[in-house]
Design a protein around this motif. Structure first.
Motif, short mmCIF file in Angstrom:
data_model
loop_
_atom_site.label_atom_id
_atom_site.label_comp_id
_atom_site.label_asym_id
_atom_site.label_seq_id
_atom_site.Cartn_x
_atom_site.Cartn_y
_atom_site.Cartn_z
N ALA A 478 1.08 -1.23 0.44
CA ALA A 478 -0.08 0.11 -0.27
C ALA A 478 1.27 1.11 0.14
CB ALA A 478 -1.22 0.01 1.13
N GLY A 479 1.92 1.14 0.84
CA GLY A 479 2.98 2.40 0.75
C GLY A 479 3.40 2.49 -0.31
N PHE A 480 4.29 1.31 -1.40
CA PHE A 480 4.06 1.67 -2.50
C PHE A 480 3.52 1.54 -3.42
CE2 PHE A 480 5.76 -0.46 -7.07
CZ PHE A 480 7.15 0.02 -7.08
N ASN A 481 2.29 1.39 -3.68
CA ASN A 481 1.22 1.55 -4.72
C ASN A 481 0.50 3.39 -4.20
OD1 ASN A 481 -0.61 0.80 -6.79
ND2 ASN A 481 -2.31 0.14 -5.41
N SER A 482 0.99 4.42 -4.63
CA SER A 482 0.49 5.82 -4.26
C SER A 482 0.80 6.13 -5.33
CB SER A 482 1.28 5.81 -2.39
OG SER A 482 3.19 6.10 -3.64
N ALA A 483 -0.11 7.25 -5.42
CA ALA A 483 0.10 8.50 -5.81
C ALA A 483 1.38 9.21 -6.10
CB ALA A 483 -0.45 9.49 -6.12
N GLU A 484 2.56 9.23 -5.13
CA GLU A 484 3.75 9.50 -5.18
C GLU A 484 4.17 9.25 -6.23
OE1 GLU A 484 6.95 11.31 -1.81
OE2 GLU A 484 5.41 10.73 -1.14
N VAL A 485 4.66 7.96 -6.19
CA VAL A 485 5.20 6.72 -6.02
C VAL A 485 5.18 6.52 -7.69
CG1 VAL A 485 6.27 4.55 -6.82
CG2 VAL A 485 5.78 5.60 -4.53
N GLU A 486 3.58 6.91 -7.88
CA GLU A 486 2.94 6.35 -9.49
C GLU A 486 3.70 8.45 -10.78
OE1 GLU A 486 1.05 5.11 -12.69
OE2 GLU A 486 1.32 4.18 -11.03
N SER A 487 3.79 9.53 -9.12
CA SER A 487 4.29 10.39 -10.09
C SER A 487 6.22 10.55 -10.49
CB SER A 487 3.51 11.54 -9.05
OG SER A 487 4.32 13.12 -9.59
N THR A 488 6.01 9.65 -9.42
CA THR A 488 7.93 9.45 -9.13
C THR A 488 8.11 8.59 -11.01
OG1 THR A 488 7.88 9.92 -6.68
CG2 THR A 488 10.18 9.05 -8.37
N PHE A 489 7.66 7.65 -11.37
CA PHE A 489 8.14 6.25 -12.30
C PHE A 489 7.50 7.30 -13.24
CE2 PHE A 489 6.41 3.87 -15.44
CZ PHE A 489 7.33 2.77 -14.83
N SER A 490 6.51 8.26 -13.03
CA SER A 490 6.34 8.84 -14.34
C SER A 490 7.04 10.23 -15.16
CB SER A 490 4.60 9.78 -14.74
OG SER A 490 3.12 8.45 -14.44
N ALA A 491 7.50 11.07 -13.76
CA ALA A 491 8.64 12.61 -14.53
C ALA A 491 9.94 10.91 -14.89
CB ALA A 491 9.28 12.53 -12.79
N ILE A 492 10.20 10.44 -14.52
CA ILE A 492 11.59 9.39 -15.40
C ILE A 492 11.57 9.61 -16.28
CG2 ILE A 492 12.69 6.96 -15.15
CD1 ILE A 492 11.66 6.17 -12.46
N PHE A 493 9.93 9.45 -17.25
CA PHE A 493 10.65 8.81 -18.59
C PHE A 493 9.43 10.14 -19.49
CE2 PHE A 493 10.64 4.80 -17.37
CZ PHE A 493 11.44 4.19 -18.02
N ALA A 494 9.19 11.39 -18.43
CA ALA A 494 8.88 12.04 -18.92
C ALA A 494 9.06 13.36 -18.93
CB ALA A 494 7.63 13.44 -17.77
N GLY A 495 10.45 13.50 -19.63
CA GLY A 495 11.34 14.53 -20.12
C GLY A 495 12.31 13.74 -21.15
N GLU A 496 13.33 14.54 -21.21
CA GLU A 496 14.50 13.73 -21.84
C GLU A 496 15.40 13.18 -21.04
OE1 GLU A 496 17.38 16.36 -23.35
OE2 GLU A 496 15.45 17.22 -25.19
#
Length: 502
Positions: A478-496
């Motif tokens: 539950a701690g891993f399956n959070s909006a914050e972790v989801e956002s962090t993962f998305s940021a990895i591939f969001a830019g260059e």
């Protein structure tokens, strides 16, 4: 007050007299010569932490900072090669997180010649002392000026004159000249660097990475054969396991023949080492097992670990025979042949930029973790939790493999969150593995009543710990399956991606 210098060459008495001027003079005491051994781990973790561990001929262990100041010291026998073999104290506490399970052994040695110079003023009063130290492996001299109480002004004048001399340079790494003269520090990076490029073809990058992992694994072979410490085998197996995992995760970029050969060869390399690693893990956990049980089981535990030590010696003998065999060398040759051949680019995926394929695989792995974790409840079978642990391990490997072409900050933040979940899943798995190991071990050995009682007690305690860890899995996910972790993962591939424009 104290000041350090590194002189380009030993300072002669007449040279020092000229530097001090007419208002100071130096009285040189007779020199003392000592043999010094520099101790460090295989990866020079002590040196890379900013320190230098030295053992003098009188068995004194001294930890210096790179500026030459003493951090900690203790008396210890020459047989002490691990932090836990040292007497309790500051040195032991300092080395524990730095060396972990690695042993520290001689990596260099030299003879140190030290002379004390008592510096006096015009009244004949000693106002400061200069330690003039030379080393058999360097033409330089380390100078340490120490003030005596009440003579701060004199110390400042002397220090200024020495520092302004052309032949003496202030150096924060006084010991460095000695060390690099007799050895070159090695470094084993916890996060790999393969020299790949985001636009490189996926097959070429994967081949390059696997070859580097195999080369790193082979660095540990001498330590395994010499039985220097258990970490050599552990890191060897980790390197091979990571290479096998990369073949699985990115295997579609390889030809079927190459993929099959690599998997078979890696399996053959580590297979014969499994029993030795099991024995190492068990024996390293001796204090842990002992602490689990109340008093009264000592005789059984002593018998159990004595038998395990004998089994380890036999397992080590088999591993040595395997690693020195012609068959082992043939497997290595097969890997070299497969990995040294040029990229064949037999599929569209093989020719794609590695960053493109990485992003696709990372999203798939992340979704599998969320799918597996979301279905876990108190009725979930252990094997499904085990599957989640394996998927988390693959995901972490994937992100760490390619850290050099990913944005570092969000990637490491995501890996940190993933590791928290992995730690809970790892404890859950370890308790199950330890129970099975003890059951299988006692079933295959003749047991006394004391040994049976000790192993039975440990299995019962491990079972309770396993149940407790089981209860923590849902909360950890539950701690891993959070909006914050989801956002962090998305940021990895969001830019260059490094080296790749999106």
């Amino acid at each position: 007050m104290e000041q350090h210098w590194l002189a380009d060459e030993p300072i002669a008495p007449n040279h020092l007299a000229a530097l001090l001027g007419d208002d100071f003079c130096g009285d040189w005491e007779p020199p003392a010569e000592t043999r010094i051994e520099v101790l460090d781990t295989f990866g020079w973790s002590i040196w890379h932490s900013g320190a230098l561990l030295c053992r003098s001929s009188n068995k004194t262990l001294t930890l210096y900072s790179h500026n030459g100041s003493v951090q900690a010291w203790t008396e210890a026998p020459r047989s002490a090669r691990f932090w836990w073999q040292l007497p309790e104290g500051e040195l032991r506490d300092t080395l524990k997180p730095v060396t972990e399970l690695w042993s520290f052994n001689p990596v260099a040695s030299f003879y140190q010649r030290r002379q004390t110079v008592n510096i006096r003023n015009e009244d004949g009063k000693t106002v400061a002392r200069l330690q003039h130290t030379t080393c058999s492996t360097s033409h330089k001299a380390h100078c340490s000026l120490v003030a005596l109480q009440g003579y701060k002004h004199s110390f400042s004048r002397i220090s200024r004159r020495l520092a302004e001399a052309e032949t003496i340079a202030v150096s924060p790494l006084a010991e460095h000249a000695w060390l690099t003269a007799c050895a070159t520090p090695r470094k084993i990076d916890k996060l790999p660097h393969f020299g790949i490029d985001a636009q490189q073809s996926a097959e070429s990058a994967v081949r390059q990475m696997i070859r580097a992992m195999l080369e790193q694994a082979r660095l540990f072979e001498p330590g395994i054969l010499e039985d220097t410490d258990t970490e050599f085998l552990h890191q060897y197996r980790v390197s091979i396991r990571k290479a096998r995992s990369l073949v699985t995760l990115m295997g579609k970029v390889l030809s079927l023949d190459a993929k099959t050969t690599l998997k078979q060869c890696f399996k053959q390399l580590v297979g014969p080492t499994g029993e030795l690693r099991d024995m190492d893990v068990f024996l390293l956990a001796k204090d842990h097992y002992t602490a689990l049980l109340p008093g009264g089981f000592e005789a059984g535990l002593d018998e159990l670990f004595a038998e395990a030590s004998k089994d380890r010696r036999r397992a080590l003998k088999r591993v040595r025979k395997w690693m020195r065999s012609e068959r082992y060398q043939q497997v290595i040759n097969d890997l070299d042949t497969t990995l040294s051949s040029p990229a064949q680019l037999q599929s569209k995926k093989a020719a794609k930029p590695v960053a493109t394929l990485l992003e696709k695989n990372a999203h798939k792995s992340f979704q599998r973790i969320k799918s597996l974790g979301s279905s876990i409840d108190k009725y979930t079978p252990d094997n499904e939790i085990h599957a989640l642990r394996i998927e988390c391990k693959k995901m972490r490997y994937l992100m760490e493999y390619f850290i050099e072409i990913l944005p570092e900050k969000p990637t490491m933040k995501f890996v940190k969150s993933l590791k928290k979940l992995q730690d809970v899943l790892g404890d859950f798995n370890d308790y199950a593995v330890q129970q099975n190991f003890l059951r299988q071990y006692t079933d295959s050995h003749t047991s006394s009543a004391a040994l049976s009682a000790a192993t039975g007690g440990m299995i019962a305690v491990l079972h309770q710990l396993h149940l407790q860890a089981r209860q923590q899995v849902e909360a950890a996910f539950a701690g891993f399956n959070s909006a914050e972790v989801e956002s962090t993962f998305s940021a990895i591939f969001a830019g260059e991606t490094r080296g790749q424009e999106k």
